[in-house]
Motif scaffolding. Structure first.
Motif, short mmCIF file in Angstrom:
data_model
loop_
_atom_site.label_atom_id
_atom_site.label_comp_id
_atom_site.label_asym_id
_atom_site.label_seq_id
_atom_site.Cartn_x
_atom_site.Cartn_y
_atom_site.Cartn_z
N VAL B 35 -7.27 -35.18 -24.58
CA VAL B 35 -8.28 -34.78 -23.95
C VAL B 35 -8.22 -34.81 -22.32
O VAL B 35 -8.16 -36.18 -21.97
CB VAL B 35 -9.57 -35.39 -24.33
N TYR B 36 -8.15 -33.74 -21.82
CA TYR B 36 -7.72 -33.87 -20.33
C TYR B 36 -8.96 -33.72 -19.54
O TYR B 36 -9.40 -32.45 -19.63
CB TYR B 36 -6.61 -32.86 -19.91
N GLY B 37 -9.25 -34.40 -18.67
CA GLY B 37 -10.31 -34.50 -17.89
C GLY B 37 -9.86 -33.73 -16.48
O GLY B 37 -9.16 -34.26 -15.66
N PHE B 38 -10.50 -32.45 -16.18
CA PHE B 38 -10.26 -31.76 -15.01
C PHE B 38 -11.46 -32.06 -13.91
O PHE B 38 -12.42 -31.50 -14.11
CB PHE B 38 -9.97 -30.26 -15.15
N LEU B 39 -11.20 -33.01 -12.90
CA LEU B 39 -12.52 -33.47 -12.35
C LEU B 39 -12.52 -33.19 -10.97
O LEU B 39 -11.43 -33.13 -10.16
CB LEU B 39 -12.32 -35.04 -12.33
N GLY B 40 -13.53 -32.67 -10.31
CA GLY B 40 -13.66 -32.32 -8.97
C GLY B 40 -15.15 -31.74 -8.75
O GLY B 40 -15.94 -31.23 -9.58
N PRO B 41 -15.45 -31.86 -7.27
CA PRO B 41 -16.91 -31.52 -7.09
C PRO B 41 -16.83 -30.11 -7.12
O PRO B 41 -15.98 -29.29 -7.27
CB PRO B 41 -17.00 -31.95 -5.70
N ASN B 42 -18.28 -29.64 -7.12
CA ASN B 42 -18.50 -28.22 -6.97
C ASN B 42 -17.84 -27.47 -5.96
O ASN B 42 -17.62 -28.04 -4.83
CB ASN B 42 -19.84 -27.65 -6.81
N GLY B 43 -16.93 -26.60 -6.14
CA GLY B 43 -16.29 -25.47 -5.33
C GLY B 43 -14.95 -26.05 -5.31
O GLY B 43 -14.21 -25.65 -4.35
N ALA B 44 -14.29 -27.07 -5.80
CA ALA B 44 -13.15 -27.61 -5.66
C ALA B 44 -12.15 -26.71 -6.18
O ALA B 44 -10.83 -26.95 -5.86
CB ALA B 44 -13.23 -28.98 -6.53
N GLY B 45 -12.36 -25.77 -7.01
CA GLY B 45 -11.40 -24.73 -7.70
C GLY B 45 -11.04 -25.00 -9.05
O GLY B 45 -10.10 -24.52 -9.55
#
Ligand code: ADP
Ligand code: MG
Lengths: 277, 302
Positions: B35-45
């Motif tokens: 389970v891979y978490g693709f983490l980033g703030p809004n607008g990160a892509g």
């Protein structure tokens, strides 16, 4: 493409707006093609036998059935199918279902193919709901007025049905193309109707005095649909909007086919490349 | 691509116009079964990346392979279930009918529809029109649609967005359950807690770039101990001599040791024997949040 087509029919069968269009088309066709002409015929004093009264009668009895029905196609039918085409394709953008659909399995061209096949089915359905009631109305009126039951032959029925299909389907795929280009429904419907109801009319209006516009007109989908319908419509009923002989039937068939195939090809090209966001 | 990777991108880039780089030179690797978490703030892509992986938008440059196939190809899509931000359904159809339509497109037997409705807890409301669904129900229907193919790779783009706390907890439990076994899950999120709870590995994306990647434990960094003792200077001297204690930092009178938390009894004994008063001794774990804030402020790796 079979999966796409069957999915398409599954959702379109239940779509209220398409049923509303179908019912409106059926009711108005019957009203303008039979009820109003019949009422006019009955209220015109019998002593005043003139060309108009004879034409009215001829159009609402079995002998005038095919021409009467198909004369509603170039303008009214075309407008209806333009809306249907724009709805079937454009709503997928409006509802953001394009992404949902395109991440299943079929490729983009298959999804488009399913839609075009559905539009062909709708074109046939739109024909049936006016040709069949038209035949019934003709036979009722013919019986009531003691008109001869000179029904057209099977070959002629097939021919006019095919011509009607060409007109309706061409406008449906033009609606679909506009929906692909503008990724929605409102603008395609608005622009398409302006084209069909205004621009083609203006061009027709000036074509008499300007040779170049007359040439342009020979290549337009609206005037060619009108010419094709005029070929099957009783002479003298030229006041039916959109029905007028600009070109011959063979020319009209070719031009409509070019528009239809061109619109499908262009939709495919555009849909295949464009980002879906 | 090796057998163990379900997804691999190289230099994946998407530009919008001359100035905006939505995704920049992204190298993402998701392994089978994780389970891979693709983490980033809004607008990160994040969404832009997922759309490229699904073939909905074309990368400006770079490549991606997903389940060994090109993005958007029927072979790849056959085993991918996706819920991406902005995916919608037909408002005039019921939830169940919507899934039946999707199942036809996917070439999946209609019998799957009841199974996935059940799985997301929507069976009782499956007959209601989609347009009347709450946001939570819409999200659950989206997950149900993504599950129709019983996919080897499940892509979920911020599935808890817009949900109330209860709905979020429900969705997280569902995602955790879905990630068990063979299936790989790519879960995008802007919420650390979420990723921390659910994911095996995490990639952090910031302004279109992958700034760090690793297991949750790796990202938290080395474990340590917090020690509050008096006098501090004496405590420092003693601890420096203890085997297994690495760096010693002092923050507001509290010492932070880089050390295995299992060393706590030994640390305590040594300090007390030396006459130093120990008022607090606890394991120091950097929360992912601290890591995240640090990363997103520096804009560089750990
Ligand atoms: N179709 C588009 N046109 C122009 N800019 C876009 C488009 N889609 C996304 N962007 C921009 O790309 C960046 C990344 O967006 P997105 O992938 O949606 O981020 P996230 O999903 O991580 O919140 C944002 O700056 C966004 O405004
Ligand atoms: Mg997003």
């Amino acid at each position: 493409m079979r999966a796409s087509f069957s999915a398409e029919m599954m959702k379109l069968r239940r779509r209220p707006s398409l049923w509303i269009l179908l019912v409106v088309w059926f009711l108005l066709s019957l009203a303008f093609g039979y009820l109003i002409p019949y009422a006019l015929y009955r209220t015109t004093p019998a002593g005043m036998t003139g060309p108009l009264r004879d034409q009215l009668l001829a159009s609402i009895v079995p002998g005038g059935w095919l021409g009467n029905v198909v004369s509603g196609f170039p303008l009214f039918g075309a407008a209806m199918m333009l809306i249907v085409g724009a709805l079937v394709v454009g709503s997928e953008y409006g509802w953001s279902t394009m992404g949902t659909v395109l991440t299943q399995r079929p490729g983009r061209l298959q999804v488009l193919g399913g839609k075009l096949a559905a539009l062909a089915v709708f074109s046939v359905a739109f024909e049936l709901v006016v040709f069949v009631p038209g035949a019934l109305a003709s036979s009722v009126v013919g019986g009531a007025l003691d008109a001869p039951a000179d029904w057209p032959g099977a070959a002629e029925v097939v021919e006019v049905f095919a011509a009607g299909f060409l007109i309706l389907f061409t406008w449906a795929v033009l609606g679909a193309l506009l929906a692909v280009l503008f990724r929605g429904t409102s603008l395609p419907i608005g622009l398409g109707l302006v084209w069909l109801l205004v621009i083609e009319g203006v061009i027709a209006g000036f074509a008499g005095s300007l040779q170049a516009l007359d040439t342009v007109r020979q290549g337009l989908p609206g005037s060619n649909g009108g010419s094709l319908a005029a070929h099957y419509t009783l002479e003298g009923l030229a006041e039916t909007p959109g029905v007028s002989t600009v070109t011959g039937p063979a020319h009209a068939v070719v031009v409509l086919a070019v528009w239809g195939i061109g619109a499908m090809a262009l939709s495919a090209l555009r849909l295949r490349r464009r980002d879906v966001t | 691509m090796t057998d163990t990777l379900v997804l691999e991108t190289e230099h994946l880039t998407k530009r919008y116009g001359p100035h905006l780089v939505a995704v920049a030179d992204l190298g993402l690797r998701v392994r089978r079964g994780e389970v891979y978490g693709f983490l980033g703030p809004n607008g990160a892509g994040k969404t832009t990346t997922l759309r490229m992986l699904l073939g909905l938008i074309a990368p400006t440059s770079g490549q991606a392979r997903i389940l060994g196939a090109a993005p958007g190809s029927p072979e790849g899509l056959a085993n991918i279930g996706a819920l991406v931000e902005g995916f919608g359904f037909y408002p005039y159809l019921s939830g169940r009918r919507n899934l039946q339509v999707v199942a036809r497109y996917a070439g999946v037997p209609a019998a799957r529809v009841e199974a996935v409705l059940d799985q997301v807890g929507l069976a009782a409301r499956g007959g209601d029109a989609y347009k009347g669904y709450s946001l939570g129900m819409k999200q659950r229907l989206g997950v149900a649609a993504a599950l129709l193919k019983d996919p080897a790779l499940l892509i979920l783009d911020e599935p808890t967005n817009g949900l109330d706390p209860e709905g979020m907890a429900h969705m997280r439990a569902l995602v955790r359950q879905l990630g068990q076994g063979e299936r790989s899950v790519l879960l995008s999120s802007h919420l650390l807690g979420e990723v921390e709870q659910i994911c095996d590995r995490v990639g952090v994306i910031q302004k279109g770039r992958l700034v760090v990647e690793g297991t949750v434990a790796e990202l938290r960094g080395q474990a340590g101990l917090f020690v509050r003792a008096h006098p501090v200077a004496r405590a420092r001297e003693i601890l420096a001599a203890v085997d297994g204690v690495g760096a010693i930092d002092e923050v507001a009178g509290v010492l932070r040791l880089t050390a295995d938390p299992g060393l706590a009894p030994e640390v305590n004994r040594r300090l007390v024997e030396a006459g130093v008063a120990v008022s607090e001794l606890r394991p120091a774990e950097r929360s992912l949040e601290e890591v995240f804030l640090q990363l997103t402020h520096d804009g560089t790796g750990v």
